[in-house]
Design a protein around this motif. Structure first.
Motif, PDB file in Angstrom:
ATOM      1  N   UNK A   1     -23.949  34.914  64.086  1.00  0.00           N
ATOM      2  CA  UNK A   1     -23.212  34.960  62.827  1.00  0.00           C
ATOM      3  C   UNK A   1     -23.736  36.046  61.924  1.00  0.00           C
ATOM      4  N   UNK A   2     -25.036  36.239  61.917  1.00  0.00           N
ATOM      5  CA  UNK A   2     -25.636  37.295  61.106  1.00  0.00           C
ATOM      6  C   UNK A   2     -25.191  38.655  61.632  1.00  0.00           C
ATOM      7  N   UNK A   3     -25.123  38.780  62.951  1.00  0.00           N
ATOM      8  CA  UNK A   3     -24.668  40.032  63.552  1.00  0.00           C
ATOM      9  C   UNK A   3     -23.236  40.348  63.170  1.00  0.00           C
ATOM     10  N   UNK A   4     -22.385  39.322  63.137  1.00  0.00           N
ATOM     11  CA  UNK A   4     -20.985  39.524  62.751  1.00  0.00           C
ATOM     12  C   UNK A   4     -20.901  39.962  61.289  1.00  0.00           C
ATOM     13  N   UNK A   5     -21.674  39.309  60.419  1.00  0.00           N
ATOM     14  CA  UNK A   5     -21.682  39.678  59.007  1.00  0.00           C
ATOM     15  C   UNK A   5     -22.149  41.116  58.836  1.00  0.00           C
ATOM     16  N   UNK A   6     -23.189  41.483  59.569  1.00  0.00           N
ATOM     17  CA  UNK A   6     -23.690  42.855  59.501  1.00  0.00           C
ATOM     18  C   UNK A   6     -22.625  43.839  59.973  1.00  0.00           C
ATOM     19  N   UNK A   7     -21.877  43.481  61.031  1.00  0.00           N
ATOM     20  CA  UNK A   7     -20.811  44.355  61.535  1.00  0.00           C
ATOM     21  C   UNK A   7     -19.720  44.550  60.490  1.00  0.00           C
TER      22      UNK A   7
ATOM     23  N   UNK B   1     -19.971  48.572  66.697  1.00  0.00           N
ATOM     24  CA  UNK B   1     -19.753  47.490  67.642  1.00  0.00           C
ATOM     25  C   UNK B   1     -19.217  46.243  66.934  1.00  0.00           C
ATOM     26  N   UNK B   2     -18.290  45.539  67.622  1.00  0.00           N
ATOM     27  CA  UNK B   2     -17.775  44.286  67.084  1.00  0.00           C
ATOM     28  C   UNK B   2     -17.376  43.380  68.229  1.00  0.00           C
ATOM     29  N   UNK B   3     -17.560  42.090  68.046  1.00  0.00           N
ATOM     30  CA  UNK B   3     -17.120  41.105  69.016  1.00  0.00           C
ATOM     31  C   UNK B   3     -15.654  40.824  68.794  1.00  0.00           C
ATOM     32  N   UNK B   4     -14.792  41.184  69.748  1.00  0.00           N
ATOM     33  CA  UNK B   4     -13.364  40.892  69.658  1.00  0.00           C
ATOM     34  C   UNK B   4     -13.109  39.554  70.321  1.00  0.00           C
TER      35      UNK B   4
END
Length: 147
Positions: A12-18, A143-146
Motif C-alpha cells: 500500500x505504501x508503494x502504491x501511494x508512493x507511485x 512503475x505501477x501495479x495495474x
C-alpha cells in the motif's frame, strides 16, 4: 517454467508512493517531457535466458498537440533501436492518455532486473507532426501495479 515474484507488488505504501510520483511527473511533464506515464508487468515467467511478461503501458500526451498514428516501441536500454516490442499505431489527443498492452514481452534477465531495481523501460513514441516532420520522443515512466 517458474513464476518470478514481483517485489514491488502488494505494498500500500508503494502504491501511494507511485501515485505521488505520478503527480510530480505529470506536473512537470510540460516542462520538457512531452510524454509521461506508467508501466506494469504481470504474468512474469523466468525462461532462463529470457523473461516473459505481459507489459502494460499508459502514456499521457503533454506535447502541445494531438498525436495520431503514433508507433510506440519498447527498446533495449543499452542498444537503442533494438526493439523488444512494438504496439499497434495509437492516437493520443493532447492532454489525454492511451493504455497499451503487449500480451507477451520477452526481455533479457538483466533488463528485467534493471526494471525491478529502479530502472525504467526504454519506451519511444514516434509520429508525424502537423508540419509533416517525423518526431521521436522518449516516454518518462513510473512503475505501477495495474489491475
Amino acid at each position: 517454467m517458474r513464476l518470478v515474484s514481483l517485489s514491488r507488488a502488494g505494498s500500500g505504501i508503494g502504491m501511494l508512493a507511485s501515485v505521488i510520483l505520478l503527480a510530480a511527473t505529470l506536473a512537470s511533464a510540460e516542462d520538457g517531457r512531452d510524454f509521461a506515464g506508467f508501466y506494469g508487468l504481470s504474468n512474469v515467467v523466468d525462461l532462463g535466458v529470457e523473461v516473459a511478461a505481459t507489459f502494460t503501458l499508459e502514456i499521457f500526451n503533454y506535447s502541445g498537440a494531438d498525436v495520431t498514428s503514433a508507433t510506440v516501441t519498447v527498446e533495449n536500454f543499452l542498444l537503442p533501436g533494438e526493439i523488444y516490442a512494438s504496439f499497434m499505431p495509437v492516437d493520443i489527443p493532447y492532454r489525454q492518455n492511451a493504455q497499451l498492452v503487449q500480451a507477451v514481452l520477452v526481455i533479457p534477465p538483466w533488463e528485467y532486473d534493471n526494471w525491478q531495481n529502479g530502472g525504467s523501460p526504454n519506451v519511444q513514441i514516434s509520429f508525424t507532426d502537423a508540419a509533416g516532420n517525423m518526431v521521436i520522443r522518449g516516454v518518462e515512466l513510473t512503475w505501477m501495479l495495474f489491475e
